[in-house]
Design an enzyme around this catalytic site. Structure first.
Site, short mmCIF file in Angstrom:
data_model
loop_
_atom_site.label_atom_id
_atom_site.label_comp_id
_atom_site.label_asym_id
_atom_site.label_seq_id
_atom_site.Cartn_x
_atom_site.Cartn_y
_atom_site.Cartn_z
N GLU A 119 1.15 -1.00 -0.17
CA GLU A 119 -0.26 -0.36 -0.01
C GLU A 119 0.96 1.57 0.16
OE1 GLU A 119 -3.22 -1.77 3.24
OE2 GLU A 119 -2.66 0.13 2.76
N CYS A 175 2.72 8.19 1.83
CA CYS A 175 3.74 7.42 2.74
C CYS A 175 3.45 6.20 1.53
CB CYS A 175 2.46 6.93 3.70
SG CYS A 175 3.19 5.91 4.59
N CYS A 212 6.05 -6.92 7.86
CA CYS A 212 6.63 -6.81 8.86
C CYS A 212 6.59 -7.36 9.80
CB CYS A 212 6.37 -5.42 9.73
SG CYS A 212 7.42 -4.37 10.21
N CYS A 243 4.45 -5.12 16.07
CA CYS A 243 3.79 -4.82 17.52
C CYS A 243 2.34 -4.64 17.37
CB CYS A 243 4.18 -3.23 16.64
SG CYS A 243 5.65 -2.90 16.41
N CYS A 260 -0.28 -2.91 15.77
CA CYS A 260 -0.24 -2.35 14.37
C CYS A 260 -0.71 -3.71 13.24
CB CYS A 260 1.11 -2.41 13.74
SG CYS A 260 1.89 -1.83 12.27
N GLY A 302 6.26 -1.83 6.42
CA GLY A 302 7.80 -2.99 7.05
C GLY A 302 8.30 -1.62 7.91
N GLU A 303 9.12 -2.37 8.02
CA GLU A 303 10.67 -1.51 8.68
C GLU A 303 11.48 -1.34 7.82
OE1 GLU A 303 10.93 -0.23 11.95
OE2 GLU A 303 13.50 -0.14 10.90
N CYS A 305 -1.98 2.15 7.89
CA CYS A 305 -1.32 1.69 6.56
C CYS A 305 -1.21 0.52 6.43
CB CYS A 305 0.19 2.08 6.52
SG CYS A 305 0.13 2.20 4.42
N1 SAH Z 1 7.62 0.59 11.05
C1 SAH Z 1 8.62 1.66 10.97
C2 SAH Z 1 7.53 2.79 9.80
C3 SAH Z 1 5.87 1.93 9.47
S1 SAH Z 1 4.86 1.89 10.97
C4 SAH Z 1 7.90 2.30 12.33
O1 SAH Z 1 7.01 1.55 13.55
O2 SAH Z 1 8.25 3.48 13.11
C5 SAH Z 1 4.33 3.99 11.10
C6 SAH Z 1 4.25 4.25 12.05
O3 SAH Z 1 2.34 4.34 12.04
C7 SAH Z 1 4.40 3.90 13.47
O4 SAH Z 1 4.35 4.80 14.60
C8 SAH Z 1 3.38 3.08 13.85
O5 SAH Z 1 3.17 3.00 15.43
C9 SAH Z 1 2.29 3.51 13.90
N2 SAH Z 1 1.07 2.70 13.25
C10 SAH Z 1 0.43 1.37 13.02
N3 SAH Z 1 -0.12 1.10 13.17
C11 SAH Z 1 -1.01 2.01 13.73
C12 SAH Z 1 -2.83 2.18 13.31
N4 SAH Z 1 -3.57 1.34 14.11
N5 SAH Z 1 -2.87 3.54 14.22
C13 SAH Z 1 -2.17 4.67 14.22
N6 SAH Z 1 -0.83 4.73 14.13
C14 SAH Z 1 -0.76 3.49 13.67
FE1 SF4 Z 2 5.69 -2.03 13.83
FE2 SF4 Z 2 6.11 -0.16 12.56
FE3 SF4 Z 2 6.88 -2.91 12.08
FE4 SF4 Z 2 4.07 -1.91 12.45
S1 SF4 Z 2 5.07 -1.08 10.72
S2 SF4 Z 2 5.16 -3.74 13.60
S3 SF4 Z 2 4.46 -0.23 13.53
S4 SF4 Z 2 7.84 -1.59 12.99
#
Ligand code: SAH
Ligand code: SF4
Length: 340
Positions: A89, A102, A109, A113, A116, A156-157, A330
């Protein structure tokens, strides 16, 4: 076949020279692809016929397939099909200061977390640099306008796909490429400490955002597994080294989860943790998903948390919510599609 969009200019130069072509041909190819949007090597009229043919044998210029798009006034959410059948996406956000995208950096990923959607489905593979570049080209084509800023905050990270992400940044930042200013490019990481140090050493004027989401190890380890590998003290030390080296302000992302991390106690802890650092905090209203039980904090809690941080002299903003649930989290479009 490798995609031409995977190569930064210096890598392409090396390949061309190894073929006996000229170094400057790389710049010409960049201008055809990224400035004139000519994707057929045979139409690149300032290249020799022999070079056009060699390029066509070696490289694909295919874009991505647009699988689905959800449009609203301020955001478009795109689902793209990759050549191997995987889906990713990207989200377009229209601000008064320009268009921002974005992008995703991996298919799924592995960081896991708990809140997420992208991490709920495990990582299938890393994205190639060109698959990230093409997310932007596809969206520019769709809206017939240019993208001014890019955040690597999709699925993704990015620091788990470090080399491809750095190549991607160099391709889009290149003045003969998509020419997106370094100061308008932001990488967001969940906190892979050794990669923060590598990133500080890149000669880039790009931005760093850190997904912190909790002010103490007990809570952070509960919601973010990465904290068990790199705890908060190590993360803060890395942020300090990054700031000392780059002199750039870091964004701290803090997703507001109802009754999990959104009390005044946590606001005070967060302020103590960040005191004196050149950072600003971005409070993100949680985007609820049907598979995960967390709820979004109430407006009252978010406002009180914000006020407490301000009172304690922390720079803080509340992220504007774009068109309800279309933007933020996303990963949801893909998750729904994969599970169909
Ligand atoms: N993996 C990286 C970048 C992608 S996630 C990271 O974790 O930073 C981008 C951001 O979206 C992160 O801060 C993540 O914690 C947040 N995020 C993930 N799921 C979310 C949700 N359901 N609502 C709001 N923010 C979310
Ligand atoms: Fe965590 Fe970012 Fe991966 Fe979602 S995309 S699992 S927030 S590291």
């Amino acid at each position: 076949m490798k995609s031409i969009f995977d190569y930064k200019q210096s890598d392409l130069e090396e390949i061309l020279v190894s073929w006996g072509a000229k170094k400057f041909n790389a710049r010409q190819i960049f201008e055809w692809l990224y400035k004139k949007r000519v994707f057929n090597f045979a139409d690149m009229s300032n290249l020799s016929h022999a070079l056009q043919e060699k390029l066509a044998q070696e490289f694909s210029t295919e874009l991505l397939t647009l699988k689905n798009v959800q449009r609203s006034e301020l955001t478009n959410k795109y689902l793209f099909l990759l050549s191997d059948g995987n889906m990713i996406e990207a989200v377009l956000m229209r601000h008064d200061y320009g268009n921002s995208v974005c992008v995703s950096s991996q298919v799924g990923c592995n960081m896991g977390c708990s809140f997420c959607e992208s991490g709920r489905l495990k990582k299938v593979r890393d994205l190639e640099a060109g698959e990230m570049v093409r997310q932007i080209i596809m969206i520019e084509n769709d809206i017939a306008d240019r993208i001014d800023s890019v955040v690597i905050m999709g699925i993704g990270e990015p620091f788990d796909n470090y080399d491809n992400v750095m190549n991607f940044i160099r391709i889009i930042n290149n003045p003969y490429g998509l020419e997106i200013g370094a100061r308008h490019i932001t990488v967001s990481t969940s906190g892979i400490v050794p990669k923060i140090d590598l990133y500080a050493d890149e000669d880039l004027q790009t931005n760093l955002a850190i997904s912190l989401h909790a002010p103490n190890d007990e809570l952070r380890s509960k919601i973010m597994k990465v904290n068990r590998a790199y705890n908060i003290a190590e993360l803060i030390a890395a942020i300090k080294r990054y700031i000392a080296k780059t002199n750039r302000r870091v964004t701290i992302e803090y997703v507001m989860l109802n009754n999990v991390n959104d009390s005044i106690k946590e606001a005070v802890e967060l302020a103590n943790l960040l005191k004196g650092l050149n950072v600003y905090v971005n409070l993100i209203p949680y985007n609820e998903t049907s598979h995960i039980a967390y709820k979004k904090s109430s407006k009252k809690n978010i406002d009180a948390f914000y006020d407490k941080l301000r009172e304690l002299n922390i720079n803080v903003t509340i992220r504007r919510e774009f068109g309800g649930n279309i933007a933020a989290a996303c990963g949801q479009l893909r998750a729904n599609e994969v599970e169909k």
